[in-house]
Design an enzyme around this catalytic site. Structure first.
Site, PDB file in Angstrom:
ATOM      1  N   GLN A  15      16.419  -1.275   4.251  1.00 47.42           N
ATOM      2  CA  GLN A  15      15.843  -0.206   5.065  1.00 47.42           C
ATOM      3  C   GLN A  15      14.692   0.531   4.375  1.00 47.42           C
ATOM      4  O   GLN A  15      14.055   1.383   4.988  1.00 47.42           O
ATOM      5  CB  GLN A  15      16.938   0.797   5.453  1.00 47.42           C
ATOM      6  CG  GLN A  15      18.036   0.190   6.300  1.00 47.42           C
ATOM      7  CD  GLN A  15      17.503  -0.407   7.589  1.00 47.42           C
ATOM      8  OE1 GLN A  15      16.701   0.203   8.278  1.00 47.42           O
ATOM      9  NE2 GLN A  15      17.921  -1.617   7.902  1.00 47.42           N
ATOM     10  N   ASN A  16      14.435   0.207   3.102  1.00 40.11           N
ATOM     11  CA  ASN A  16      13.317   0.846   2.421  1.00 40.11           C
ATOM     12  C   ASN A  16      12.019   0.250   2.965  1.00 40.11           C
ATOM     13  O   ASN A  16      11.880  -0.963   3.062  1.00 40.11           O
ATOM     14  CB  ASN A  16      13.415   0.649   0.908  1.00 40.11           C
ATOM     15  CG  ASN A  16      12.433   1.532   0.165  1.00 40.11           C
ATOM     16  OD1 ASN A  16      11.230   1.470   0.363  1.00 40.11           O
ATOM     17  ND2 ASN A  16      12.961   2.378  -0.707  1.00 40.11           N
ATOM     18  N   GLY A  17      11.075   1.085   3.297  1.00 40.77           N
ATOM     19  CA  GLY A  17       9.835   0.628   3.928  1.00 40.77           C
ATOM     20  C   GLY A  17       8.753   0.172   2.975  1.00 40.77           C
ATOM     21  O   GLY A  17       7.678  -0.232   3.416  1.00 40.77           O
ATOM     22  N   PHE A  18       9.006   0.185   1.664  1.00 38.65           N
ATOM     23  CA  PHE A  18       7.954  -0.146   0.701  1.00 38.65           C
ATOM     24  C   PHE A  18       7.307  -1.500   0.980  1.00 38.65           C
ATOM     25  O   PHE A  18       6.089  -1.598   1.122  1.00 38.65           O
ATOM     26  CB  PHE A  18       8.499  -0.111  -0.738  1.00 38.65           C
ATOM     27  CG  PHE A  18       7.457  -0.488  -1.758  1.00 38.65           C
ATOM     28  CD1 PHE A  18       6.565   0.453  -2.220  1.00 38.65           C
ATOM     29  CD2 PHE A  18       7.366  -1.787  -2.245  1.00 38.65           C
ATOM     30  CE1 PHE A  18       5.590   0.111  -3.153  1.00 38.65           C
ATOM     31  CE2 PHE A  18       6.404  -2.135  -3.175  1.00 38.65           C
ATOM     32  CZ  PHE A  18       5.515  -1.191  -3.639  1.00 38.65           C
TER      33      PHE A  18
ATOM     34  N   THR B 209       9.048   5.981   0.829  1.00 40.98           N
ATOM     35  CA  THR B 209       9.415   4.851   1.694  1.00 40.98           C
ATOM     36  C   THR B 209      10.931   4.725   1.822  1.00 40.98           C
ATOM     37  O   THR B 209      11.414   3.849   2.531  1.00 40.98           O
ATOM     38  CB  THR B 209       8.844   3.534   1.146  1.00 40.98           C
ATOM     39  OG1 THR B 209       9.372   3.310  -0.175  1.00 40.98           O
ATOM     40  CG2 THR B 209       7.320   3.566   1.100  1.00 40.98           C
TER      41      THR B 209
END
Length: 191
Positions: free
Chosen positions: A61-64, A165
Protein backbone atom coordinates in the site's frame (compact mmCIF):
# COMPACT_ATOMS: atom_id res chain seq x y z
CA UNK A 1 34.44 0.24 4.56
CA UNK A 2 31.35 2.51 4.68
CA UNK A 3 29.32 2.19 7.89
CA UNK A 4 26.16 1.22 5.98
CA UNK A 5 27.78 -1.98 4.77
CA UNK A 6 27.04 -4.92 7.00
CA UNK A 7 24.05 -6.60 8.57
CA UNK A 8 20.84 -5.02 7.42
CA UNK A 9 18.26 -6.59 9.70
CA UNK A 10 18.68 -7.48 13.33
CA UNK A 11 17.78 -11.16 13.59
CA UNK A 12 15.47 -11.69 16.53
CA UNK A 13 16.16 -15.00 18.20
CA UNK A 14 16.71 -16.33 21.69
CA UNK A 15 17.24 -13.49 24.16
CA UNK A 16 16.86 -10.90 21.38
CA UNK A 17 13.20 -11.67 20.67
CA UNK A 18 10.69 -8.87 20.84
CA UNK A 19 9.94 -7.83 24.40
CA UNK A 20 6.52 -7.57 25.96
CA UNK A 21 5.87 -4.30 24.14
CA UNK A 22 6.94 -5.72 20.75
CA UNK A 23 9.96 -3.42 20.43
CA UNK A 24 13.41 -4.19 19.12
CA UNK A 25 16.32 -2.24 17.67
CA UNK A 26 15.98 -2.35 13.90
CA UNK A 27 18.49 -1.38 11.22
CA UNK A 28 18.05 0.19 7.82
CA UNK A 29 19.48 -0.86 4.45
CA UNK A 30 22.44 0.23 2.40
CA UNK A 31 21.56 3.12 0.10
CA UNK A 32 20.39 2.73 -3.48
CA UNK A 33 22.92 5.00 -5.13
CA UNK A 34 25.77 5.29 -7.51
CA UNK A 35 28.36 8.04 -7.61
CA UNK A 36 26.50 9.91 -10.38
CA UNK A 37 23.40 10.52 -8.21
CA UNK A 38 22.18 14.12 -8.21
CA UNK A 39 19.07 13.70 -6.06
CA UNK A 40 18.67 11.92 -2.72
CA UNK A 41 15.28 10.77 -1.45
CA UNK A 42 15.28 10.06 2.28
CA UNK A 43 12.81 8.03 4.28
CA UNK A 44 13.00 7.57 8.02
CA UNK A 45 13.31 3.80 8.61
CA UNK A 46 11.99 0.80 6.63
CA UNK A 47 8.72 -0.66 7.89
CA UNK A 48 8.16 -4.29 8.79
CA UNK A 49 7.22 -5.36 5.26
CA UNK A 50 10.37 -3.76 3.84
CA UNK A 51 12.59 -5.26 6.53
CA UNK A 52 11.11 -8.71 5.89
CA UNK A 53 11.53 -8.38 2.11
CA UNK A 54 14.95 -6.70 2.30
CA UNK A 55 13.67 -4.02 -0.10
CA UNK A 56 12.84 -0.36 0.14
CA UNK A 57 9.11 0.45 0.22
CA UNK A 58 7.92 -3.16 0.04
CA UNK A 59 4.53 -2.58 1.70
CA UNK A 60 1.98 -3.07 -1.06
CA UNK A 61 0.00 0.00 0.00
CA UNK A 62 3.01 2.33 0.08
CA UNK A 63 2.81 4.65 -2.92
CA UNK A 64 6.56 5.17 -3.39
CA UNK A 65 7.10 2.78 -6.28
CA UNK A 66 3.82 3.69 -7.94
CA UNK A 67 4.80 7.38 -7.88
CA UNK A 68 8.45 6.98 -8.82
CA UNK A 69 7.75 4.43 -11.55
CA UNK A 70 5.06 6.72 -12.94
CA UNK A 71 7.53 9.60 -13.06
CA UNK A 72 10.23 7.44 -14.66
CA UNK A 73 7.71 5.78 -16.99
CA UNK A 74 8.47 2.22 -15.97
CA UNK A 75 6.18 -0.57 -14.82
CA UNK A 76 5.73 -0.45 -11.02
CA UNK A 77 5.27 -4.23 -11.07
CA UNK A 78 8.67 -4.82 -12.67
CA UNK A 79 11.17 -6.73 -10.53
CA UNK A 80 12.77 -4.79 -7.68
CA UNK A 81 16.18 -5.03 -9.36
CA UNK A 82 14.85 -3.25 -12.47
CA UNK A 83 13.21 -0.50 -10.41
CA UNK A 84 16.51 0.03 -8.58
CA UNK A 85 18.36 0.21 -11.92
CA UNK A 86 15.85 2.79 -13.17
CA UNK A 87 16.47 4.97 -10.10
CA UNK A 88 20.22 4.80 -10.63
CA UNK A 89 19.87 5.55 -14.35
CA UNK A 90 17.79 8.61 -13.43
CA UNK A 91 20.55 9.63 -11.00
CA UNK A 92 18.24 9.30 -8.01
CA UNK A 93 19.53 7.86 -4.74
CA UNK A 94 17.32 6.44 -1.98
CA UNK A 95 18.26 5.95 1.64
CA UNK A 96 16.92 6.36 5.16
CA UNK A 97 17.95 9.00 7.66
CA UNK A 98 18.18 6.48 10.48
CA UNK A 99 20.74 3.70 10.66
CA UNK A 100 18.88 2.15 13.58
CA UNK A 101 16.18 2.85 16.11
CA UNK A 102 13.76 1.18 18.49
CA UNK A 103 10.23 1.01 17.12
CA UNK A 104 7.11 -1.02 17.74
CA UNK A 105 5.39 -1.85 14.46
CA UNK A 106 5.97 0.16 11.30
CA UNK A 107 4.67 3.64 12.03
CA UNK A 108 7.11 6.55 12.30
CA UNK A 109 5.15 7.79 15.29
CA UNK A 110 6.23 4.66 17.18
CA UNK A 111 9.97 5.37 16.79
CA UNK A 112 11.48 6.18 20.16
CA UNK A 113 13.22 9.50 19.48
CA UNK A 114 15.95 8.86 22.06
CA UNK A 115 16.86 5.60 20.30
CA UNK A 116 17.54 7.18 16.89
CA UNK A 117 21.01 6.70 15.40
CA UNK A 118 21.55 8.42 12.06
CA UNK A 119 23.35 6.99 9.07
CA UNK A 120 26.81 8.35 8.26
CA UNK A 121 25.94 11.20 5.91
CA UNK A 122 29.43 12.72 6.00
CA UNK A 123 30.81 9.61 4.33
CA UNK A 124 27.82 9.36 2.01
CA UNK A 125 28.09 12.94 0.74
CA UNK A 126 31.86 12.58 0.35
CA UNK A 127 31.20 9.59 -1.94
CA UNK A 128 28.27 11.20 -3.77
CA UNK A 129 29.47 14.72 -4.53
CA UNK A 130 27.05 15.32 -7.41
CA UNK A 131 23.99 15.39 -5.12
CA UNK A 132 22.43 18.85 -5.09
CA UNK A 133 18.99 18.25 -3.63
CA UNK A 134 17.62 16.15 -0.78
CA UNK A 135 13.92 15.23 -0.72
CA UNK A 136 12.30 13.92 2.43
CA UNK A 137 9.59 11.30 2.11
CA UNK A 138 7.47 12.74 4.89
CA UNK A 139 7.81 14.79 8.06
CA UNK A 140 9.61 12.21 10.23
CA UNK A 141 12.48 11.84 7.76
CA UNK A 142 12.90 15.61 7.65
CA UNK A 143 12.70 16.02 11.43
CA UNK A 144 15.24 13.26 12.08
CA UNK A 145 17.62 14.66 9.46
CA UNK A 146 17.40 18.18 10.88
CA UNK A 147 17.88 16.85 14.42
CA UNK A 148 20.74 14.40 13.87
CA UNK A 149 22.44 15.17 10.57
CA UNK A 150 22.15 18.81 9.55
CA UNK A 151 24.05 20.16 12.58
CA UNK A 152 26.95 17.80 11.79
CA UNK A 153 27.45 18.38 8.07
CA UNK A 154 28.66 21.37 6.10
CA UNK A 155 27.18 20.57 2.71
CA UNK A 156 25.34 23.24 0.73
CA UNK A 157 22.27 21.39 -0.52
CA UNK A 158 18.63 22.21 -1.14
CA UNK A 159 16.07 20.44 1.04
CA UNK A 160 12.40 19.77 0.29
CA UNK A 161 9.82 17.79 2.23
CA UNK A 162 7.41 15.81 0.08
CA UNK A 163 4.14 14.25 1.23
CA UNK A 164 4.79 10.82 2.69
CA UNK A 165 4.04 7.86 0.42
CA UNK A 166 3.12 5.80 3.49
CA UNK A 167 -0.37 4.30 3.61
CA UNK A 168 -0.65 6.07 6.99
CA UNK A 169 -0.72 9.37 5.05
CA UNK A 170 -4.08 8.65 3.41
CA UNK A 171 -5.39 12.17 4.11
CA UNK A 172 -3.35 13.57 1.20
CA UNK A 173 -5.06 12.78 -2.12
CA UNK A 174 -3.08 10.68 -4.60
CA UNK A 175 -3.00 13.41 -7.28
CA UNK A 176 -1.58 15.93 -4.81
CA UNK A 177 1.15 13.50 -3.82
CA UNK A 178 2.04 12.80 -7.46
CA UNK A 179 2.10 16.52 -8.31
CA UNK A 180 4.42 17.26 -5.38
CA UNK A 181 6.74 14.37 -6.24
CA UNK A 182 7.20 15.69 -9.80
CA UNK A 183 9.71 18.08 -8.22
CA UNK A 184 12.20 15.20 -8.01
CA UNK A 185 12.42 15.00 -11.81
CA UNK A 186 12.34 18.75 -12.26
CA UNK A 187 15.30 19.00 -9.91
CA UNK A 188 17.24 16.55 -12.08
CA UNK A 189 16.28 18.38 -15.28
CA UNK A 190 17.55 21.69 -13.89
CA UNK A 191 20.90 20.23 -12.88
Amino acid sequence: MPPWVGPIILRLSGEHRLGALGKARIRSFAPIADRRARVLILGSMPGRASLAAGQYYAHKQNGFWRIVCGLLEIDPLSPYRKRVQALKAARIAVWDVLHSCVRRGSLDTMIENDSEIANDFRAFFRSHRAITHVYFNGAKAEASFRRHVLPEIAVGLRYTRLPSTSPANASVPWRRKLAAWRAVLQSEEQA
